[in-house]
Design a protein around this motif. Structure first.
Motif, PDB file in Angstrom:
ATOM      1  N   SER A 180       9.873 -47.720 -18.108  1.00  0.00           N
ATOM      2  CA  SER A 180      10.854 -48.684 -18.585  1.00  0.00           C
ATOM      3  C   SER A 180      11.436 -48.172 -19.894  1.00  0.00           C
ATOM      4  N   CYS A 181      12.576 -48.699 -20.246  1.00  0.00           N
ATOM      5  CA  CYS A 181      13.265 -48.248 -21.443  1.00  0.00           C
ATOM      6  C   CYS A 181      12.461 -48.608 -22.689  1.00  0.00           C
ATOM      7  N   PRO A 182      12.238 -47.623 -23.571  1.00  0.00           N
ATOM      8  CA  PRO A 182      11.483 -47.926 -24.792  1.00  0.00           C
ATOM      9  C   PRO A 182      12.278 -48.758 -25.780  1.00  0.00           C
ATOM     10  N   LYS A 183      13.551 -48.871 -25.570  1.00  0.00           N
ATOM     11  CA  LYS A 183      14.394 -49.562 -26.537  1.00  0.00           C
ATOM     12  C   LYS A 183      14.612 -51.020 -26.155  1.00  0.00           C
ATOM     13  N   CYS A 184      14.947 -51.249 -24.883  1.00  0.00           N
ATOM     14  CA  CYS A 184      15.226 -52.621 -24.464  1.00  0.00           C
ATOM     15  C   CYS A 184      14.306 -53.076 -23.342  1.00  0.00           C
ATOM     16  N   SER A 185      13.338 -52.243 -22.985  1.00  0.00           N
ATOM     17  CA  SER A 185      12.333 -52.569 -21.971  1.00  0.00           C
ATOM     18  C   SER A 185      12.936 -52.845 -20.611  1.00  0.00           C
ATOM     19  N   SER A 186      14.130 -52.352 -20.376  1.00  0.00           N
ATOM     20  CA  SER A 186      14.751 -52.557 -19.080  1.00  0.00           C
ATOM     21  C   SER A 186      14.180 -51.604 -18.050  1.00  0.00           C
ATOM     22  N   ARG A 187      14.114 -52.055 -16.822  1.00  0.00           N
ATOM     23  CA  ARG A 187      13.739 -51.170 -15.722  1.00  0.00           C
ATOM     24  C   ARG A 187      14.972 -50.573 -15.055  1.00  0.00           C
TER      25      ARG A 187
ATOM     26  N   LYS B  31      17.680 -42.152 -18.414  1.00  0.00           N
ATOM     27  CA  LYS B  31      18.752 -42.801 -19.151  1.00  0.00           C
ATOM     28  C   LYS B  31      18.760 -44.258 -18.764  1.00  0.00           C
ATOM     29  N   CYS B  32      18.724 -45.097 -19.773  1.00  0.00           N
ATOM     30  CA  CYS B  32      18.777 -46.523 -19.518  1.00  0.00           C
ATOM     31  C   CYS B  32      20.221 -46.923 -19.223  1.00  0.00           C
ATOM     32  N   ILE B  33      20.406 -47.616 -18.119  1.00  0.00           N
ATOM     33  CA  ILE B  33      21.756 -48.022 -17.748  1.00  0.00           C
ATOM     34  C   ILE B  33      22.210 -49.197 -18.603  1.00  0.00           C
ATOM     35  N   ASP B  34      21.290 -50.003 -19.035  1.00  0.00           N
ATOM     36  CA  ASP B  34      21.652 -51.192 -19.803  1.00  0.00           C
ATOM     37  C   ASP B  34      22.112 -50.851 -21.215  1.00  0.00           C
ATOM     38  N   CYS B  35      21.336 -50.028 -21.914  1.00  0.00           N
ATOM     39  CA  CYS B  35      21.677 -49.756 -23.311  1.00  0.00           C
ATOM     40  C   CYS B  35      22.036 -48.290 -23.541  1.00  0.00           C
ATOM     41  N   GLU B  36      22.058 -47.501 -22.468  1.00  0.00           N
ATOM     42  CA  GLU B  36      22.433 -46.094 -22.526  1.00  0.00           C
ATOM     43  C   GLU B  36      21.537 -45.264 -23.440  1.00  0.00           C
ATOM     44  N   GLU B  37      20.303 -45.677 -23.528  1.00  0.00           N
ATOM     45  CA  GLU B  37      19.334 -44.923 -24.308  1.00  0.00           C
ATOM     46  C   GLU B  37      18.814 -43.753 -23.488  1.00  0.00           C
ATOM     47  N   ASP B  38      18.815 -42.597 -24.094  1.00  0.00           N
ATOM     48  CA  ASP B  38      18.215 -41.434 -23.449  1.00  0.00           C
ATOM     49  C   ASP B  38      16.791 -41.280 -23.956  1.00  0.00           C
TER      50      ASP B  38
END
Ligand SMILES: [Zn+2]
Length: 71
Positions: free
Chosen positions: A27-34, A7-14
């Protein structure tokens, strides 16, 4: 190879990631956040862990939620 849920903490993408190796580089596939956290791996599970026979709004002598037969 295990599939982990993240789960991305930045954009809450699962999202799920097929992990191989000791140090997965995810890394997040949506916002590339680590800034992500790993959830428990779920094999073949869907939905929550809600018990089937919860008391709910019914009475304690029957398992029905509408309870039209025992009162
Ligand atoms: Zn994200």
């Amino acid at each position: 190879m295990p599939i982990y849920e993240y789960k991305c903490i930045d954009c809450e993408e699962d999202f799920e990631e097929l992990v191989s190796g000791m140090d997965p580089d995810v890394s997040c596939p949506k916002c590339s956040s680590r800034n992500i956290k790993k959830k428990l791996s779920l094999f073949g599970m869907s939905g929550g862990e809600k018990p089937a026979a919860s008391s709910g709004s019914g009475c304690s002598s029957c398992s029905s939620s509408s309870c039209s037969s025992c009162h």
